[in-house]
Design an enzyme around this catalytic site. Structure first.
Site, mmCIF file in Angstrom:
data_model
loop_
_atom_site.group_PDB
_atom_site.id
_atom_site.type_symbol
_atom_site.label_atom_id
_atom_site.label_comp_id
_atom_site.label_asym_id
_atom_site.label_seq_id
_atom_site.Cartn_x
_atom_site.Cartn_y
_atom_site.Cartn_z
ATOM 1 C CG ASP A 187 -1.956 1.122 1.158
ATOM 2 O OD1 ASP A 187 -1.707 2.127 0.455
ATOM 3 O OD2 ASP A 187 -2.997 0.992 1.807
ATOM 4 C CG HIS A 192 -0.732 5.392 4.871
ATOM 5 N ND1 HIS A 192 -1.696 5.630 5.828
ATOM 6 C CD2 HIS A 192 -1.401 4.909 3.782
ATOM 7 C CE1 HIS A 192 -2.888 5.291 5.349
ATOM 8 N NE2 HIS A 192 -2.735 4.859 4.110
ATOM 9 C CB ILE A 207 -2.934 8.635 9.363
ATOM 10 C CG1 ILE A 207 -3.399 8.332 7.924
ATOM 11 C CG2 ILE A 207 -3.287 10.061 9.756
ATOM 12 C CD1 ILE A 207 -4.907 8.421 7.731
ATOM 13 N N GLY A 210 -5.150 1.914 7.828
ATOM 14 C CA GLY A 210 -6.231 1.264 8.547
ATOM 15 C C GLY A 210 -6.042 -0.248 8.601
#
Length: 291
Positions: A187, A192, A207, A210
């Site tokens: 990903d 991120h 961040i 998830g």
């Protein structure tokens, strides 16, 4: 509008050959925080090839993961990554995942829902190898600013956690470099890793993925209530309720139906929060079904 709902739903399913080996599994496990302490016998099941088992959430990254770095998900859908958040994930296991394998992933857009100020795209994947089905998954993508097109709002599922105190609660520390390590499993969304890109999306800093929180939570539940036996897991679903910043601590509360997590239980409910931000919610509506 970047989302052509009719075109997306009518598109032919996409078949992709995927493959993985023990190095991919080891990297994924490290990416969700396994290996602490490094010499712990239970952790070596995640980090040493001679003892290796596969946490079922590895399915979300097997073969490099389902997403595309440029935001092109499929026919009729071309979205800005800065507007994209992961809304929810559901995984159904048909049998335990092998340490290495080759399979075919068949992917399609199962639904596009209109949430008013946002759209939710449900990406469905079915994965099978020469021995039959391995897993199925629904990946819900929340796209800000793409709602209001007059479509169906979609189902609203809100399973409430039990009102009693949790059977178990575990704190899971997130390393400051956790997102940088996790992204190596496929990903590559700069949200991120790149502070400037994160700022364009409205965040103070990058961040955590998830799906990294998703994997770390399943590991915590498996190790705490299922005796570390990954083969007992049959399905795992969650809704992403809030962000996590690298360096924070996840608090995973668990409620086991039936006998409090023994062999006779078939369902575990979990709720996950960020300790340092006054227990801000991270994962909600989280259910693990098991044998």
């Amino acid at each position: 509008m970047p989302i052509d709902v009719a075109k997306a739903l009518a598109a032919e399913p996409r078949r992709t050959e995927i493959a993985w080996n023990h190095k991919d599994v080891l990297l994924y496990h490290l990416g969700i925080g396994a290996g602490r302490p490094a010499t712990d016998a239970d952790e070596l099941r995640y980090t040493l090839e001679s003892r290796l088992h596969v946490l079922p959430s590895f399915a979300t990254v097997a073969g490099g993961g389902p997403g595309s770095v440029d935001g092109s998900i499929g026919p009729g859908i071309d979205v800005d990554l800065a507007a994209v958040l992961h809304g929810g994930q559901r995984l159904v296991l048909h049998r335990p995942l092998p340490v290495s394998g080759r399979a075919v992933r068949t992917g399609s857009v199962a639904a596009v829902y209109d949430k008013g100020k946002a759209a939710v795209i449900v990406l469905r994947s079915e994965v099978a190898d020469e021995d039959g089905p391995l897993w199925s998954s629904d990946n819900e993508i929340f796209v800000r600013g793409e709602g209001g097109f007059g479509g169906e709002r979609g189902p609203s599922r809100r399973p409430e956690p039990p009102t009693r105190a949790p059977d178990k609660a575990v704190d899971v520390p997130v390393r400051e470099d956790q997102a940088l390590l996790y992204r190596l499993s496929g990903d590559w969304n700069p949200l991120h890793a790149d502070p400037e890109f994160a700022a364009t999306a409205g965040f103070d800093r990058p961040i955590l993925h998830g799906l990294c929180s998703y994997g770390a939570t399943l590991k915590a539940v498996t190790d705490t209530l299922l005796g570390g036996d990954v083969a007992r897991i049959r399905s795992y679903a969650t809704r992403f309720a809030g962000v996590v910043y690298p360096g924070e601590t996840l608090r995973v509360r668990m409620w086991a139906d039936g006998d409090g997590g023994g062999a006779g239980s078939g369902r575990i409910v979990a709720a996950v929060s960020a300790v340092e931000r006054d227990e801000a919610p991270v994962l909600a509506d989280t259910v693990i079904e098991h044998t």
